[in-house]
Motif scaffolding. Structure first.
Motif, PDB file in Angstrom:
ATOM      1  N   PRO A   8       3.548  -5.946 -34.966  1.00 39.32           N
ATOM      2  CA  PRO A   8       4.640  -5.456 -34.446  1.00 39.32           C
ATOM      3  C   PRO A   8       5.516  -4.344 -34.997  1.00 39.32           C
ATOM      4  O   PRO A   8       5.511  -4.613 -36.194  1.00 39.32           O
ATOM      5  N   LYS A   9       5.962  -3.550 -34.272  1.00 41.90           N
ATOM      6  CA  LYS A   9       6.453  -2.374 -34.882  1.00 41.90           C
ATOM      7  C   LYS A   9       7.966  -2.516 -35.428  1.00 41.90           C
ATOM      8  O   LYS A   9       8.889  -2.033 -34.468  1.00 41.90           O
ATOM      9  N   LYS A  10       8.214  -3.240 -36.417  1.00 48.62           N
ATOM     10  CA  LYS A  10       9.666  -3.477 -36.779  1.00 48.62           C
ATOM     11  C   LYS A  10       9.566  -3.342 -38.410  1.00 48.62           C
ATOM     12  O   LYS A  10       8.404  -3.661 -39.092  1.00 48.62           O
ATOM     13  N   SER A  11      10.742  -3.117 -38.917  1.00 50.02           N
ATOM     14  CA  SER A  11      10.849  -3.299 -40.436  1.00 50.02           C
ATOM     15  C   SER A  11      10.671  -4.732 -40.749  1.00 50.02           C
ATOM     16  O   SER A  11      10.945  -5.510 -40.254  1.00 50.02           O
ATOM     17  N   GLY A  12       9.840  -4.577 -42.017  1.00 50.24           N
ATOM     18  CA  GLY A  12       9.521  -5.731 -42.655  1.00 50.24           C
ATOM     19  C   GLY A  12       8.185  -6.461 -42.371  1.00 50.24           C
ATOM     20  O   GLY A  12       8.008  -7.432 -42.726  1.00 50.24           O
ATOM     21  N   ILE A  13       7.154  -5.781 -41.883  1.00 51.25           N
ATOM     22  CA  ILE A  13       5.862  -6.056 -41.445  1.00 51.25           C
ATOM     23  C   ILE A  13       4.919  -5.024 -41.966  1.00 51.25           C
ATOM     24  O   ILE A  13       5.155  -3.832 -41.451  1.00 51.25           O
ATOM     25  N   PHE A  14       4.286  -5.313 -42.659  1.00 45.99           N
ATOM     26  CA  PHE A  14       3.076  -4.212 -43.260  1.00 45.99           C
ATOM     27  C   PHE A  14       1.676  -4.700 -42.605  1.00 45.99           C
ATOM     28  O   PHE A  14       1.255  -6.150 -42.827  1.00 45.99           O
ATOM     29  N   ASN A  15       0.868  -3.881 -42.008  1.00 43.14           N
ATOM     30  CA  ASN A  15      -0.415  -4.099 -41.718  1.00 43.14           C
ATOM     31  C   ASN A  15      -1.645  -3.419 -42.633  1.00 43.14           C
ATOM     32  O   ASN A  15      -1.571  -2.411 -42.688  1.00 43.14           O
ATOM     33  N   PRO A  16      -2.194  -4.297 -43.496  1.00 42.22           N
ATOM     34  CA  PRO A  16      -2.930  -3.806 -44.410  1.00 42.22           C
ATOM     35  C   PRO A  16      -4.192  -3.280 -43.892  1.00 42.22           C
ATOM     36  O   PRO A  16      -4.691  -2.599 -44.616  1.00 42.22           O
ATOM     37  N   TRP A  17      -4.653  -3.562 -42.924  1.00 40.44           N
ATOM     38  CA  TRP A  17      -5.966  -2.977 -42.271  1.00 40.44           C
ATOM     39  C   TRP A  17      -5.685  -1.550 -41.566  1.00 40.44           C
ATOM     40  O   TRP A  17      -6.481  -0.768 -41.403  1.00 40.44           O
ATOM     41  N   TRP A  18      -4.402  -1.266 -41.170  1.00 36.50           N
ATOM     42  CA  TRP A  18      -4.039  -0.086 -40.356  1.00 36.50           C
ATOM     43  C   TRP A  18      -3.026   0.731 -40.858  1.00 36.50           C
ATOM     44  O   TRP A  18      -2.778   1.864 -40.304  1.00 36.50           O
ATOM     45  N   GLU A  19      -2.525   0.416 -42.004  1.00 36.05           N
ATOM     46  CA  GLU A  19      -1.420   0.942 -42.435  1.00 36.05           C
ATOM     47  C   GLU A  19      -1.718   1.207 -43.950  1.00 36.05           C
ATOM     48  O   GLU A  19      -2.154   0.594 -44.712  1.00 36.05           O
ATOM     49  N   SER A  20      -1.061   2.400 -44.451  1.00 34.23           N
ATOM     50  CA  SER A  20      -1.185   2.692 -45.922  1.00 34.23           C
ATOM     51  C   SER A  20       0.046   2.324 -46.825  1.00 34.23           C
ATOM     52  O   SER A  20       1.334   2.685 -46.201  1.00 34.23           O
ATOM     53  N   ASP A  21      -0.155   1.644 -47.802  1.00 29.24           N
ATOM     54  CA  ASP A  21       1.058   1.397 -48.718  1.00 29.24           C
ATOM     55  C   ASP A  21       1.122   2.527 -49.583  1.00 29.24           C
ATOM     56  O   ASP A  21       0.452   2.691 -50.575  1.00 29.24           O
ATOM     57  N   LYS A  22       1.857   3.921 -49.272  1.00 26.72           N
ATOM     58  CA  LYS A  22       1.869   5.090 -49.901  1.00 26.72           C
ATOM     59  C   LYS A  22       2.321   4.938 -51.331  1.00 26.72           C
ATOM     60  O   LYS A  22       1.628   5.679 -52.187  1.00 26.72           O
TER      61      LYS A  22
END
Length: 242
Positions: free
Chosen positions: A13-27
């Motif tokens: 879901p493209k909303k605040s409060g959800i992180f996708n560990p496989w496709w997003e970077s935790d900068k």
């Protein structure tokens, strides 16, 4: 098929409060820009070593920042992958063997890697059974990491029911890919989700918030009955057919 499943995890879901560990970077917390690719690779090896072999799906609620957020594997911490729980009988090779496990969090955050209480308890019980670790797939009803926006990515929150049901197709894909027929819901939330989807399961206590002792007993009771060859397992007024 597994490659397509992992690609489908991109649709968080493209909303605040959800992180996708496989496709997003935790900068702020990832060790490098390659962290999501490392997590995808580790998830691939974890699932590929179990698809078509595993007997039980252990279904939790959601990815946590101390677990799958940095490993890419549900209910599995960096501490486990780095061999930091060997004294508890939990070995990195219990998770996967095809590649060398890697951390993806900055070492300055936790020199020995993040460790997740729930994951340690669940893997600890698996390690003590007469079953192979490959007999179990650990997953979550909500596959991504829900966090508190006001607290940042190093926090957890419980998904709401709309969020749980929005990812139902991911869960059903996983069940199809692994071929697992026997599902154990860890906690009330995952049990409710499975009921909503018409999937039969057995509910056991979640180990968090003082539930570790009851979780261990119920989990060991299930496996003891399986070892005795019982066709139907009765626990907490629910039934599962192994």
């Amino acid at each position: 098929m597994l490659e397509n499943f992992i690609k489908s995890l991109k649709s968080s879901p493209k909303k605040s409060g959800i992180f996708n560990p496989w496709w997003e970077s935790d900068k702020d917390n990832d060790i490098s820009a390659q962290a999501p690719a490392i997590r995808r690779r580790q998830l691939f090896h974890y699932l590929s070593e179990r698809a078509g072999k595993a007997k039980y799906l252990l279904l939790g609620e959601a990815i946590g920042y101390q677990g799958g957020h940095f490993t890419g594997i549900p209910m599995t911490s960096e501490r486990i992958l780095l061999g930091g729980h060997k004294k508890r009988g939990i070995l990195p090779e219990h998770v996967f063997t095809g590649i060398k496990p890697k951390r993806t969090s900055k070492a300055s955050l936790k020199p020995l890697g993040f460790t997740e209480p729930t994951g340690t308890i669940v893997w600890g019980e698996i390690a003590q059974t007469n079953f192979s670790p490959e007999d179990f797939v650990l997953w979550n009803a909500f596959p991504w990491h829900p966090f508190k926006p006001e607290s940042g990515l190093l926090s957890n929150r419980t998904p709401n029911m709309k969020e749980f049901l929005s990812s139902a197709d991911i869960l059903m894909q996983l069940i199809q890919i692994t071929g697992i027929k026997n599902i154990i819901a860890i906690g009330e939330k995952s049990y409710i989700v499975l009921n909503q989807l018409g999937v039969k399961s057995l509910k056991i206590r979640h180990p968090a918030n003082g539930g570790a002792t009851k979780f261990r007993k119920q989990f060991s009771d299930i496996l003891a009955q399986v070892n005795k060859g019982k066709k139907y397992i009765i626990l907490a007024e629910e039934t599962i057919c192994p």
